[in-house]
Design an enzyme around this catalytic site. Structure first.
Site, PDB file in Angstrom:
ATOM      1  N   ARG A 154     -22.240  26.555  32.933  1.00 41.88           N
ATOM      2  CA  ARG A 154     -23.079  26.114  34.047  1.00 41.88           C
ATOM      3  C   ARG A 154     -23.762  27.344  34.640  1.00 41.88           C
ATOM      4  O   ARG A 154     -23.275  28.463  34.495  1.00 41.88           O
ATOM      5  CB  ARG A 154     -22.242  25.412  35.112  1.00 41.88           C
ATOM      6  CG  ARG A 154     -21.496  24.183  34.608  1.00 41.88           C
ATOM      7  CD  ARG A 154     -20.591  23.610  35.678  1.00 41.88           C
ATOM      8  NE  ARG A 154     -19.882  22.416  35.221  1.00 41.88           N
ATOM      9  CZ  ARG A 154     -18.701  22.424  34.611  1.00 41.88           C
ATOM     10  NH1 ARG A 154     -18.097  23.593  34.386  1.00 41.88           N
ATOM     11  NH2 ARG A 154     -18.122  21.301  34.222  1.00 41.88           N
ATOM     12  N   LYS A 179     -15.754  24.543  37.328  1.00 44.70           N
ATOM     13  CA  LYS A 179     -15.648  23.307  38.094  1.00 44.70           C
ATOM     14  C   LYS A 179     -14.196  22.847  38.127  1.00 44.70           C
ATOM     15  O   LYS A 179     -13.534  22.789  37.095  1.00 44.70           O
ATOM     16  CB  LYS A 179     -16.541  22.230  37.455  1.00 44.70           C
ATOM     17  CG  LYS A 179     -16.768  21.018  38.335  1.00 44.70           C
ATOM     18  CD  LYS A 179     -17.808  20.113  37.718  1.00 44.70           C
ATOM     19  CE  LYS A 179     -18.104  18.919  38.625  1.00 44.70           C
ATOM     20  NZ  LYS A 179     -19.149  18.043  38.048  1.00 44.70           N
ATOM     21  N   HIS A 285     -29.506  23.569  33.592  1.00 46.10           N
ATOM     22  CA  HIS A 285     -28.330  22.785  33.197  1.00 46.10           C
ATOM     23  C   HIS A 285     -28.594  22.001  31.908  1.00 46.10           C
ATOM     24  O   HIS A 285     -27.647  21.641  31.193  1.00 46.10           O
ATOM     25  CB  HIS A 285     -27.933  21.832  34.321  1.00 46.10           C
ATOM     26  CG  HIS A 285     -26.533  21.300  34.201  1.00 46.10           C
ATOM     27  ND1 HIS A 285     -25.417  22.069  34.441  1.00 46.10           N
ATOM     28  CD2 HIS A 285     -26.068  20.071  33.838  1.00 46.10           C
ATOM     29  CE1 HIS A 285     -24.319  21.347  34.250  1.00 46.10           C
ATOM     30  NE2 HIS A 285     -24.692  20.129  33.880  1.00 46.10           N
ATOM     31  N   ARG A 288     -27.078  23.484  28.856  1.00 48.83           N
ATOM     32  CA  ARG A 288     -25.662  23.154  28.632  1.00 48.83           C
ATOM     33  C   ARG A 288     -25.543  21.851  27.853  1.00 48.83           C
ATOM     34  O   ARG A 288     -24.747  21.747  26.912  1.00 48.83           O
ATOM     35  CB  ARG A 288     -24.942  23.056  29.980  1.00 48.83           C
ATOM     36  CG  ARG A 288     -23.501  22.564  29.924  1.00 48.83           C
ATOM     37  CD  ARG A 288     -22.912  22.608  31.334  1.00 48.83           C
ATOM     38  NE  ARG A 288     -21.699  21.820  31.471  1.00 48.83           N
ATOM     39  CZ  ARG A 288     -20.466  22.259  31.225  1.00 48.83           C
ATOM     40  NH1 ARG A 288     -20.304  23.494  30.783  1.00 48.83           N
ATOM     41  NH2 ARG A 288     -19.411  21.493  31.408  1.00 48.83           N
ATOM     42  N   HIS A 311     -14.390  20.251  30.204  1.00 50.15           N
ATOM     43  CA  HIS A 311     -14.253  18.888  30.713  1.00 50.15           C
ATOM     44  C   HIS A 311     -12.777  18.514  30.795  1.00 50.15           C
ATOM     45  O   HIS A 311     -12.009  18.775  29.864  1.00 50.15           O
ATOM     46  CB  HIS A 311     -14.975  17.891  29.810  1.00 50.15           C
ATOM     47  CG  HIS A 311     -16.464  17.979  29.904  1.00 50.15           C
ATOM     48  ND1 HIS A 311     -17.310  17.483  28.927  1.00 50.15           N
ATOM     49  CD2 HIS A 311     -17.273  18.505  30.862  1.00 50.15           C
ATOM     50  CE1 HIS A 311     -18.572  17.708  29.288  1.00 50.15           C
ATOM     51  NE2 HIS A 311     -18.563  18.314  30.456  1.00 50.15           N
ATOM     52  N   TYR A 320     -22.394  12.804  25.176  1.00 48.66           N
ATOM     53  CA  TYR A 320     -23.344  13.498  24.301  1.00 48.66           C
ATOM     54  C   TYR A 320     -23.487  12.811  22.950  1.00 48.66           C
ATOM     55  O   TYR A 320     -24.448  13.072  22.235  1.00 48.66           O
ATOM     56  CB  TYR A 320     -22.919  14.950  24.121  1.00 48.66           C
ATOM     57  CG  TYR A 320     -22.937  15.727  25.408  1.00 48.66           C
ATOM     58  CD1 TYR A 320     -24.131  15.994  26.069  1.00 48.66           C
ATOM     59  CD2 TYR A 320     -21.753  16.166  25.999  1.00 48.66           C
ATOM     60  CE1 TYR A 320     -24.149  16.685  27.274  1.00 48.66           C
ATOM     61  CE2 TYR A 320     -21.766  16.853  27.200  1.00 48.66           C
ATOM     62  CZ  TYR A 320     -22.954  17.112  27.831  1.00 48.66           C
ATOM     63  OH  TYR A 320     -22.969  17.789  29.023  1.00 48.66           O
TER      64      TYR A 320
END
Length: 339
Positions: A154, A179, A285, A288, A311, A320
């Site tokens: 990110r 994150k 972003h 990414r 994640h 994706y």
């Protein structure tokens, strides 16, 4: 007699007056910093609480409840036409105020409805589009955007990189406190090794100049500055992508050299998209997203991609699979099979 005075013999000594109570927004900032939230979160939450108070004619939040909160959120959605994510951010700020600052445990706090966010597929650039884009961006912005595409970081994860987080020997980058406050490891692209080393040599020279001028300190998270008093001046703790000028820390007032602002990178990419005639609404972003899609197209296991992206749930990575560049959901059309 006033309790703020004390009689001693024939004289009356005035006791120091108690300090005035801290303003509500100052209390909110204190609580946010105690929870180790970011400066951006602090600015956003204080902004929403201020708007909430002004919307209700400067009434104190302690005098208000569920009706006023819902009225404010409805106003944002109807009159302000804000997105669902923006409305939910405002709700989070108000709930934080009531639970953490006012310490109000009321049953309505958890019953305030959240806006339902739309489920949208991410924007993805093809490798050819990425190449057309990156060839137009040079300098520090170009290096940052290449790292985003080459590592899947990110933008703020990239901008907050420290020198010690780049391991040239192992070809790895350690992403600190991504994150969810999680660390992870991603690859360092071979093609960026030499450019990144050259960039760090220039940053090292700039750091030496700052030290000679009596500066050279960098922001350290949590209590590291007290635990390691000299670490703030050490080369290993400096940001990889430093700002061109020193600035004043808005929290401590210290003069430091912070990292590059995200807005400058976003602006550089926006200009390059226009020059490359790419009509997609891409942002940094998006690189990414393009990183993840490219890995899946290349046959890498989805669990590997999940780990590289950081994640928590593989279901997040599964999105994706819907944007693979092989038609809808990556399925080959029967008509193409006939051909």
């Amino acid at each position: 007699m006033d309790s703020s005075t004390k009689i001693s013999g024939n004289c009356v000594n005035a006791l120091p007056a108690p300090p005035p109570p801290r303003r509500l927004l100052d209390q909110l900032s204190d609580r946010i910093r105690l929870k180790h939230y970011s400066l951006r979160t602090e600015q956003a939450y204080c902004g929403w609480v201020r708007r909430f108070i002004l919307f209700h004619n400067k009434r104190h939040p302690r005098e208000m409840g569920a009706h006023e909160v819902e009225a404010f959120l409805t106003h944002l959605a109807v009159a302000g036409r804000v997105s669902a994510s923006t409305q939910n951010q405002a709700k989070s700020a108000l709930l934080f105020l009531y639970k953490e600052v006012l310490v109000t445990e009321l049953p309505w706090l958890d019953d305030v409805e959240s806006a339902k966010a739309s489920k949208r597929l991410p924007v993805v650039l093809t490798p050819e589009e990425v190449q057309r884009l990156l060839v137009l961006i040079e300098g520090t912005a170009g290096l940052i955007l290449r790292l985003l595409y080459g590592t899947g970081m990110r933008i703020m994860e990239c901008l907050r990189l420290r020198v010690k987080d780049v391991d040239f020997a192992r070809g790895e980058i350690l992403v600190r406190e991504g994150k969810g406050f999680k660390d992870r490891v991603t690859m360092l692209p071979n093609t960026l090794t030499a450019p990144l080393k050259s960039h760090l040599a220039r940053v090292k020279a700039l750091h030496d100049e700052d030290l000679a001028a009596g500066y050279g300190e960098v922001y350290l998270p949590w209590a590291l500055a007290r635990k390691y008093p000299n670490a703030a001046r050490e080369w290993a703790w400096q940001y990889v992508f430093v700002a061109a000028r020193r600035s004043v820390d808005p929290r401590s007032g210290a003069v430091r050299r912070h990292h590059v602002e995200a807005q400058s990178i976003q602006r550089a990419m926006r200009n390059a998209l226009h020059q490359a005639a790419i009509s997609k609404p891409a942002t940094p972003h998006t690189l990414r997203h393009s990183f993840a899609t490219c890995l899946l197209e290349s046959g890498y296991d989805i669990r590997t991609v999940q780990e590289l992206l950081g994640h928590a749930d593989v279901a997040t990575t599964m999105i994706y699979t819907h944007v693979l560049h092989r038609g809808g959901r990556g399925v080959r059309s029967p008509l193409d099979a006939l051909a």
